[in-house]
Design a protein around this motif. Structure first.
Motif, PDB file in Angstrom:
ATOM      1  N   ILE A   1       0.835  -1.212   0.000  1.00  0.00           N
ATOM      2  CA  ILE A   1       0.000   0.000   0.000  1.00  0.00           C
ATOM      3  C   ILE A   1       0.865   1.256   0.000  1.00  0.00           C
ATOM      4  O   ILE A   1       0.560   2.226  -0.706  1.00  0.00           O
ATOM      5  CB  ILE A   1      -0.978  -0.010   1.193  1.00  0.00           C
ATOM      6  N   SER A   2       1.941   1.252   0.770  1.00  0.00           N
ATOM      7  CA  SER A   2       2.790   2.453   0.810  1.00  0.00           C
ATOM      8  C   SER A   2       3.478   2.704  -0.525  1.00  0.00           C
ATOM      9  O   SER A   2       3.682   3.856  -0.904  1.00  0.00           O
ATOM     10  CB  SER A   2       3.814   2.352   1.936  1.00  0.00           C
TER      11      SER A   2
ATOM     12  N   PHE B   1       2.166   1.974  -3.458  1.00  0.00           N
ATOM     13  CA  PHE B   1       1.143   2.452  -4.386  1.00  0.00           C
ATOM     14  C   PHE B   1       0.124   3.355  -3.697  1.00  0.00           C
ATOM     15  O   PHE B   1      -1.041   3.385  -4.073  1.00  0.00           O
ATOM     16  CB  PHE B   1       0.415   1.246  -5.005  1.00  0.00           C
ATOM     17  N   TYR B   2       0.552   4.118  -2.698  1.00  0.00           N
ATOM     18  CA  TYR B   2      -0.375   4.906  -1.887  1.00  0.00           C
ATOM     19  C   TYR B   2      -1.244   5.843  -2.707  1.00  0.00           C
ATOM     20  O   TYR B   2      -2.450   5.885  -2.534  1.00  0.00           O
ATOM     21  CB  TYR B   2       0.396   5.706  -0.827  1.00  0.00           C
ATOM     22  N   LYS B   3      -0.653   6.574  -3.614  1.00  0.00           N
ATOM     23  CA  LYS B   3      -1.413   7.549  -4.397  1.00  0.00           C
ATOM     24  C   LYS B   3      -2.494   6.853  -5.225  1.00  0.00           C
ATOM     25  O   LYS B   3      -3.636   7.323  -5.288  1.00  0.00           O
ATOM     26  CB  LYS B   3      -0.486   8.357  -5.295  1.00  0.00           C
ATOM     27  N   ALA B   4      -2.179   5.719  -5.815  1.00  0.00           N
ATOM     28  CA  ALA B   4      -3.166   4.996  -6.627  1.00  0.00           C
ATOM     29  C   ALA B   4      -4.310   4.482  -5.754  1.00  0.00           C
ATOM     30  O   ALA B   4      -5.472   4.546  -6.143  1.00  0.00           O
ATOM     31  CB  ALA B   4      -2.496   3.842  -7.360  1.00  0.00           C
ATOM     32  N   PHE B   5      -3.986   3.978  -4.560  1.00  0.00           N
ATOM     33  CA  PHE B   5      -5.028   3.488  -3.643  1.00  0.00           C
ATOM     34  C   PHE B   5      -5.900   4.634  -3.132  1.00  0.00           C
ATOM     35  O   PHE B   5      -7.110   4.503  -3.031  1.00  0.00           O
ATOM     36  CB  PHE B   5      -4.410   2.761  -2.443  1.00  0.00           C
ATOM     37  N   ARG B   6      -5.273   5.742  -2.804  1.00  0.00           N
ATOM     38  CA  ARG B   6      -5.997   6.889  -2.253  1.00  0.00           C
ATOM     39  C   ARG B   6      -7.029   7.417  -3.231  1.00  0.00           C
ATOM     40  O   ARG B   6      -8.130   7.800  -2.843  1.00  0.00           O
ATOM     41  CB  ARG B   6      -4.997   7.982  -1.890  1.00  0.00           C
TER      42      ARG B   6
ATOM     43  N   ASN C   1      -8.453   5.752  -5.806  1.00  0.00           N
ATOM     44  CA  ASN C   1      -9.288   4.731  -6.431  1.00  0.00           C
ATOM     45  C   ASN C   1     -10.618   4.594  -5.684  1.00  0.00           C
ATOM     46  O   ASN C   1     -10.658   4.227  -4.517  1.00  0.00           O
ATOM     47  CB  ASN C   1      -8.548   3.394  -6.450  1.00  0.00           C
TER      48      ASN C   1
ATOM     49  N   ILE D   1     -11.557   0.850  -4.501  1.00  0.00           N
ATOM     50  CA  ILE D   1     -10.910   0.418  -3.257  1.00  0.00           C
ATOM     51  C   ILE D   1     -11.549   1.120  -2.064  1.00  0.00           C
ATOM     52  O   ILE D   1     -11.765   0.501  -1.017  1.00  0.00           O
ATOM     53  CB  ILE D   1      -9.382   0.663  -3.321  1.00  0.00           C
ATOM     54  N   SER D   2     -11.903   2.385  -2.210  1.00  0.00           N
ATOM     55  CA  SER D   2     -12.599   3.095  -1.125  1.00  0.00           C
ATOM     56  C   SER D   2     -13.932   2.430  -0.813  1.00  0.00           C
ATOM     57  O   SER D   2     -14.292   2.268   0.353  1.00  0.00           O
ATOM     58  CB  SER D   2     -12.839   4.551  -1.518  1.00  0.00           C
TER      59      SER D   2
ATOM     60  N   LEU E   1     -13.345  -0.892   1.070  1.00  0.00           N
ATOM     61  CA  LEU E   1     -13.016  -0.651   2.471  1.00  0.00           C
ATOM     62  C   LEU E   1     -14.249  -0.252   3.276  1.00  0.00           C
ATOM     63  O   LEU E   1     -14.398  -0.659   4.431  1.00  0.00           O
ATOM     64  CB  LEU E   1     -11.915   0.408   2.587  1.00  0.00           C
TER      65      LEU E   1
END
Length: 189
Positions: free
Chosen positions: A100-101, A103-108, A110, A113-114, A117
């Motif tokens: 996650i760290s 690819f943090y920007k991509a996860f944030r 997306n 993924i939100s 969660l």
């Protein structure tokens, strides 16, 4: 003999790794999973032992999931079992957080993924409610009026009257100690 011990150690690692990798929402979520594998499926510990370990894990510093895994591992296979269980419990979050760290920007950014969660939050809440119901059933089986009333009274004191949690914990501990002392004194008389 050595093969059985090695099999037990591998089983400890496999189960703690699996539980840690696929349970989201904190330490209390691992208790029902540990019950399923270590109590129900493998019959390596009893339900009472698991609840006692959960109480110790809660009151010890550190993450509850790691604490309870260490206690279960120690109970099943000694010091080496405790170490293996700790590694099995800590490894998945380290790996997941590392990915996650990176690819943090991509996860944030997306939305999918939100949404996933957010959905997990509902599942975690349901699992915690299930755990609370199971624990309360165990308390009711003991037929101890103090313990039966303690949970709802502390909830009301905390939620409605905003009583400090530390005051509630110390009060409940003192009441339980006093009840045990009185029971032991009455038996001795």
């Amino acid at each position: 003999m050595k093969f059985d011990r090695l099999k037990t150690i591998f089983t400890l690692f496999r189960i703690t790794f699996y539980i840690s990798a696929f349970t989201f929402g904190g330490g209390y979520i691992v208790i029902p999973m540990m019950r399923k594998y270590f109590v129900d499926d493998l019959d390596l510990i009893t339900e009472r032992e698991l609840m006692d370990m959960a109480a110790i894990a809660q009151s010890s510093p550190g993450a509850i999931a790691v604490n309870i895994a260490v206690l279960v591992g120690y109970r099943i296979a000694g010091i080496f079992g405790a170490v293996i269980s700790a590694i099995g419990t800590v490894l998945p979050p380290i790996l997941i957080l590392s990915v996650i760290s990176i690819f943090y920007k991509a996860f944030r950014d997306n939305h999918i993924i939100s949404a996933i969660l957010k959905g997990m939050e509902a599942g975690v809440a349901a699992t915690i409610v299930d755990l609370i119901i199971d624990m309360m059933q165990g308390i009711f089986k003991e037929e101890n009026l103090l313990f039966t009333l303690m949970a709802p009274i502390t909830f009301i004191a905390s939620f409605v009257f905003n009583v400090n949690v530390l005051v509630l914990i110390i009060s409940c501990a003192l009441l339980a100690i006093a009840q045990t002392y009185l029971k032991n004194t009455m038996r001795g008389a």
